[in-house]
Motif scaffolding. Structure first.
Motif, PDB file in Angstrom:
ATOM      1  N   ILE A   8       5.169  -8.448  -7.787  1.00 57.85           N
ATOM      2  CA  ILE A   8       4.757  -7.331  -6.925  1.00 57.85           C
ATOM      3  C   ILE A   8       3.615  -6.562  -7.569  1.00 57.85           C
ATOM      4  CG2 ILE A   8       5.473  -5.135  -5.896  1.00 57.85           C
ATOM      5  CD1 ILE A   8       8.283  -6.172  -5.678  1.00 57.85           C
ATOM      6  N   THR A   9       2.617  -6.221  -6.771  1.00 57.99           N
ATOM      7  CA  THR A   9       1.532  -5.369  -7.242  1.00 57.99           C
ATOM      8  C   THR A   9       1.089  -4.440  -6.115  1.00 57.99           C
ATOM      9  OG1 THR A   9      -0.615  -5.369  -8.388  1.00 57.99           O
ATOM     10  CG2 THR A   9      -0.347  -6.921  -6.589  1.00 57.99           C
ATOM     11  N   SER A  10       0.370  -3.409  -6.481  1.00 60.28           N
ATOM     12  CA  SER A  10      -0.151  -2.479  -5.487  1.00 60.28           C
ATOM     13  C   SER A  10      -1.457  -3.007  -4.901  1.00 60.28           C
ATOM     14  CB  SER A  10      -0.393  -1.109  -6.138  1.00 60.28           C
ATOM     15  OG  SER A  10      -0.992  -0.219  -5.217  1.00 60.28           O
ATOM     16  N   ILE A  11      -1.639  -2.819  -3.610  1.00 52.50           N
ATOM     17  CA  ILE A  11      -2.940  -3.116  -3.000  1.00 52.50           C
ATOM     18  C   ILE A  11      -3.940  -2.102  -3.555  1.00 52.50           C
ATOM     19  CG2 ILE A  11      -4.259  -3.134  -0.848  1.00 52.50           C
ATOM     20  CD1 ILE A  11      -1.713  -4.050   0.570  1.00 52.50           C
ATOM     21  N   GLY A  12      -5.040  -2.607  -4.073  1.00 50.56           N
ATOM     22  CA  GLY A  12      -6.005  -1.754  -4.753  1.00 50.56           C
ATOM     23  C   GLY A  12      -6.793  -0.844  -3.820  1.00 50.56           C
ATOM     24  N   ALA A  28       0.852  -1.190   0.000  1.00 48.71           N
ATOM     25  CA  ALA A  28       0.000   0.000   0.000  1.00 48.71           C
ATOM     26  C   ALA A  28       0.887   1.239   0.000  1.00 48.71           C
ATOM     27  CB  ALA A  28      -0.936  -0.009   1.199  1.00 48.71           C
ATOM     28  N   ASP A  29       1.253   1.669  -1.197  1.00 42.65           N
ATOM     29  CA  ASP A  29       2.071   2.878  -1.372  1.00 42.65           C
ATOM     30  C   ASP A  29       3.421   2.755  -0.665  1.00 42.65           C
ATOM     31  OD1 ASP A  29       2.408   5.286  -2.620  1.00 42.65           O
ATOM     32  OD2 ASP A  29       1.480   6.484  -1.046  1.00 42.65           O
ATOM     33  N   ASP A  30       4.016   1.564  -0.753  1.00 42.67           N
ATOM     34  CA  ASP A  30       5.314   1.328  -0.115  1.00 42.67           C
ATOM     35  C   ASP A  30       6.135   0.363  -0.973  1.00 42.67           C
ATOM     36  OD1 ASP A  30       7.465   1.210   1.559  1.00 42.67           O
ATOM     37  OD2 ASP A  30       6.404   0.331   3.267  1.00 42.67           O
ATOM     38  N   LEU A  31       6.430   0.795  -2.190  1.00 45.78           N
ATOM     39  CA  LEU A  31       7.198  -0.037  -3.119  1.00 45.78           C
ATOM     40  C   LEU A  31       8.592  -0.331  -2.574  1.00 45.78           C
ATOM     41  CD1 LEU A  31       7.424  -1.470  -5.841  1.00 45.78           C
ATOM     42  CD2 LEU A  31       8.094   0.713  -6.875  1.00 45.78           C
ATOM     43  N   GLU A  32       9.157   0.585  -1.808  1.00 47.13           N
ATOM     44  CA  GLU A  32      10.508   0.385  -1.276  1.00 47.13           C
ATOM     45  C   GLU A  32      10.576  -0.856  -0.386  1.00 47.13           C
ATOM     46  OE1 GLU A  32      13.835   2.684   1.514  1.00 47.13           O
ATOM     47  OE2 GLU A  32      12.038   3.750   0.838  1.00 47.13           O
ATOM     48  N   THR A  33       9.607  -0.996   0.523  1.00 49.66           N
ATOM     49  CA  THR A  33       9.590  -2.177   1.395  1.00 49.66           C
ATOM     50  C   THR A  33       9.285  -3.439   0.594  1.00 49.66           C
ATOM     51  OG1 THR A  33       8.911  -0.870   3.305  1.00 49.66           O
ATOM     52  CG2 THR A  33       8.500  -3.227   3.416  1.00 49.66           C
ATOM     53  N   ALA A  34       8.375  -3.334  -0.374  1.00 45.95           N
ATOM     54  CA  ALA A  34       8.051  -4.493  -1.212  1.00 45.95           C
ATOM     55  C   ALA A  34       9.281  -4.972  -1.964  1.00 45.95           C
ATOM     56  CB  ALA A  34       6.931  -4.137  -2.181  1.00 45.95           C
ATOM     57  N   THR A  35      10.062  -4.056  -2.487  1.00 43.95           N
ATOM     58  CA  THR A  35      11.278  -4.419  -3.219  1.00 43.95           C
ATOM     59  C   THR A  35      12.321  -5.032  -2.290  1.00 43.95           C
ATOM     60  OG1 THR A  35      10.863  -2.621  -4.792  1.00 43.95           O
ATOM     61  CG2 THR A  35      13.087  -3.531  -4.734  1.00 43.95           C
ATOM     62  N   GLU A  36      12.445  -4.467  -1.091  1.00 41.51           N
ATOM     63  CA  GLU A  36      13.361  -5.039  -0.096  1.00 41.51           C
ATOM     64  C   GLU A  36      12.945  -6.458   0.258  1.00 41.51           C
ATOM     65  OE1 GLU A  36      15.007  -4.083   4.457  1.00 41.51           O
ATOM     66  OE2 GLU A  36      13.622  -2.689   3.450  1.00 41.51           O
TER      67      GLU A  36
END
Length: 286
Positions: free
Chosen positions: A260-264, A236-244
């Motif tokens: 990886i995808t965004s929570i809608g 949820a608007d946190d691509l940095e943590t998702a990538t980590e």
């Protein structure tokens, strides 16, 4: 494809997935400032997160029964087979709406050939199931084969996730207000999962680094043959943590791939910004 695959926007797959694969989407509704939006189609997740940060909590509602009736009727008239892969019935009434609508359509079209499946999954956990169903449909696998696989994957899909603020889940009735109060009071990171379609807090962890490390440990404990799996991450608007998180999963668990995808907007209305979620199987199909 010989079998039409249908799902709802709670699976958190991007719009281009539906367009590229001919998958039928039933969007949930998101309400902000008196305006109604269709999840995925007419609202971006960031609009929801910005509204929440501004203190304006969005509300959500189901997809329209009329939308289900239209699609199911067209399938019946065209003598086509279909599978609707639904958001957990423990978190939404959309499965029941679709099931009841299918029964109504059968009154006029007794030969309607549509399976309505309650995945008991959410977000990309549901999305990974949809992706596999679409892949099988493209291979012209039978409806029965696809239904069997969808049911198996749904049963064995693990959901691990953490939210920045449990208050969002509490306000939506997804966790108890007591759990939310304790989390906020101690400034801890809750680790939750989904059991039989319900959100269950499993641990409270202090600090983001410890949280990500614990997620890796739980994945190692619960996952089966992760090196053969595509692991899902939604954020949820946190691509940095998702990538980590992706880098850790590839480096330490040697997953086949990480998607990886965004929570809608619909799911994000209840989780709030900063949520991170990981999805994988605890058992592989034989």
């Amino acid at each position: 494809m010989s079998v039409k695959i249908m799902t709802d926007s709670a699976c958190d797959l991007p719009l281009d997935f539906y367009e590229e694969n001919g998958t039928i989407l039933f969007p949930l509704k998101v309400h902000i400032d008196g305006m109604e939006y269709e999840d995925v189609k007419t609202i971006e997740p960031k609009q929801v997160y910005d509204a929440i940060r501004a203190g304006n909590l969005p509300k959500t509602s189901q997809a329209s029964p009329a939308g289900f009736k239209k699609v199911f009727t067209e399938l019946a008239e065209n003598k086509e087979e279909g599978i609707y892969i639904a958001f957990s019935s423990e978190l939404s009434g959309i499965y029941q709406t679709a099931f009841m609508t299918a029964e109504q359509v059968k009154e006029d079209y007794p030969d309607l050939n549509v399976a309505v499946i309650d995945t008991k999954c959410a977000s990309l956990g549901q999305g990974l199931v949809v992706m596999e169903a679409v892949r099988m449909a493209k291979e012209n696998r039978s409806k029965e084969e696809i239904v069997q696989t969808v049911q198996f994957l749904s049963k064995h899909m693990e959901h691990l996730f953490s939210v920045d603020d449990l208050d969002h889940l509490a306000k939506g009735g997804r966790v108890s207000k007591a759990s939310a109060f304790v989390g906020g009071l101690l400034n801890i990171k809750p680790l939750l999962n989904v059991e039989d379609g319900k959100l269950i807090p499993i641990e409270k962890i202090r600090g983001k680094k410890k949280l990500l490390r614990r997620i890796i440990e739980v994945m190692r404990e619960r996952g089966e043959k992760l090196e053969e799996q595509i692991v899902g991450i939604s954020h949820a608007d946190d691509l940095e943590t998702a990538t980590e998180m992706k880098d850790m999963i590839l480096r330490e668990l040697h997953a086949k791939d990480v998607y990886i995808t965004s929570i809608g907007a619909a799911i994000g209305s209840h989780t709030g910004p900063g949520t991170i979620a990981i999805f994988f199987l605890n058992k592989q199909p034989s």
